[in-house]
Design an enzyme around this catalytic site. Structure first.
Site, PDB file in Angstrom:
ATOM      1  N   HIS A  16      -3.485   7.313   2.393  1.00  0.00           N
ATOM      2  CA  HIS A  16      -3.828   5.997   1.880  1.00  0.00           C
ATOM      3  C   HIS A  16      -5.245   5.669   2.349  1.00  0.00           C
ATOM      4  CE1 HIS A  16      -3.940   1.892   0.828  1.00  0.00           C
ATOM      5  NE2 HIS A  16      -3.760   1.423   2.044  1.00  0.00           N
ATOM      6  N   CYS A  73       0.813  -1.229   0.000  1.00  0.00           N
ATOM      7  CA  CYS A  73       0.000   0.000   0.000  1.00  0.00           C
ATOM      8  C   CYS A  73       0.843   1.275   0.000  1.00  0.00           C
ATOM      9  CB  CYS A  73      -0.946   0.012   1.196  1.00  0.00           C
ATOM     10  SG  CYS A  73      -2.128  -1.327   1.144  1.00  0.00           S
ATOM     11  N   ASN A 105     -10.016  -0.076  -0.518  1.00  0.00           N
ATOM     12  CA  ASN A 105      -8.554   0.005  -0.420  1.00  0.00           C
ATOM     13  C   ASN A 105      -7.953  -0.540  -1.712  1.00  0.00           C
ATOM     14  OD1 ASN A 105      -5.838  -0.343   0.097  1.00  0.00           O
ATOM     15  ND2 ASN A 105      -6.117  -1.296   2.105  1.00  0.00           N
TER      16      ASN A 105
END
Ligand code: ACO
Length: 322
Positions: free
Chosen positions: A249, A113, A279
């Site tokens: 994020h 990520c 996500n």
């Protein structure tokens, strides 16, 4: 002094949408649980056969168009991804071919990520050192391929997409600094526990999916992102109030709110796309950036704090003047 500046952004989400209502039919979950615990209400999924390179190509075209550059000016391509099209060549090389570019450096970065933050930091160093003048930096994922769609702990969280920026050399900043970190000690908390060098037969035994101890990851993510905010601001002796936009994020609305609180920022100064995108790992920060730029929220000269946390663990930030 040479700096790098973001001169174009682009984003692409695949057409297919999976809502929380769809997930209610697949696993023992509820729309309410997903919204309350994560803030997510839908996510996009790549079509069968649609790859990370396909998504990247769409995002890049839009970024190049906004930047107003020719593809022959590009002298560096970095793709941040955990879900590459092939073992090799890299997705960056496949993308280079699609764009009809020959000869420039092209490589992938794997920091889950945090991948886009790593890629942006590396591209900035290439430009500052004079090794590149015009870089394409992409975060792109087809995470749906590594999700166990029977595991309610993970399948409600993730989505597919791609985001891209064009970074150009300039006499004025631009990217002010990047701060990149990792600690492999936590590899067991968030992992896909197979890989090529362990042998394809292990992959066939069915462990090719994301495994996550969500609650532990959550606690460490909140603490670590708080620290990276301090580290970033201290590096510039900058006050919290000088940051115009937080572009975090997009893993979980509660993690985002905790970082905003740390910055004493109201949520209207935080770019939030987790609800619609889920996500998307390395794609989440550049997708959020692109959304805010195209909505006209982010204005030239404003200070952006981009940050991410993910598998590894990896974490990092980029502070930039847009
Ligand atoms: N629907 C309903 N109930 C669920 C679901 C679901 N989809 N998933 C889990 N539950 C249950 C659990 O089984 C548990 O039940 P129990 O109490 O009976 O055991 C209960 O809900 C609470 O589970 P927790 O895991 O404690 O819930 P939490 O509040 O921590 O939320 C979540 C879970 C959303 C995963 C959160 O921990 C999180 O966001 N973690 C961080 C994710 C992250 O940031 N990852 C890093 C980036 S990802 C990357 O790098 C690839």
């Amino acid at each position: 002094m040479k700096y790098s500046r973001i001169v174009g952004t682009g984003g692409y989400l695949p057409e297919k949408i999976l809502t929380n209502a769809d997930l209610e039919k697949m696993v023992n979950t509820t729309d309410r649980w997903i919204r309350e615990r994560t803030g997510i209400y839908k996510r996009h999924l790549a079509a069968e056969g649609q790859t990370t390179c396909d998504l990247s190509e769409q995002a890049v075209k839009l970024a190049i168009e906004m930047a107003g550059i020719e593809t022959n000016q590009i002298d560096l391509i970095i793709v941040a991804t955990t879900t590459p099209d092939r073992v090799f060549p890299s997705t960056a090389c496949l993308l280079q071919q699609r764009l009809g570019i020959h000869g420039c450096a092209a490589f992938d970065i794997q920091a889950v990520c945090t991948g886009f933050i790593y890629a942006l930091g590396v591209a900035d160093q290439f430009i500052r050192s004079g090794m590149a003048m015009t870089a394409l930096v992409i975060g792109a994922e087809t995470l749906s391929r590594i999700i166990d769609w029977t595991d309610r702990n993970t399948c409600v969280l993730f989505g597919d997409g791609a985001g891209a920026v064009v970074l150009k050399a300039d006499q004025v900043p631009g990217i002010l600094s990047s701060h990149l970190h990792a600690d492999g000690e936590y590899e067991q908390l968030l992992t896909v526990p197979v890989g090529v060098s362990q042998g394809y037969d292990k992959m066939q035994q069915g462990e090719t999916y994301i495994q996550m101890k969500g609650h532990e990851v959550f606690k460490i993510a909140v603490n670590t992102l708080g620290q990276i905010v301090d580290e970033t601001l201290n590096a510039h002796q900058m006050d919290k109030s000088e940051v115009d936009w937080l572009i975090p994020h997009q893993a979980n609305i509660r993690i985002i709110q905790a970082t905003a609180k740390k910055l004493k920022m109201t949520m209207d100064k935080v770019v939030v796309t987790v609800g619609e995108h889920g996500n998307t790992s390395a794609a989440s920060v550049p997708l959020a950036l692109d959304v805010a730029v195209r909505q006209g929220k982010i204005q030239r000269g404003e200070v952006l704090l981009m940050e991410a946390f993910g598998g590894g663990f990896t974490w990092g930030s980029v502070l930039a003047k847009y």
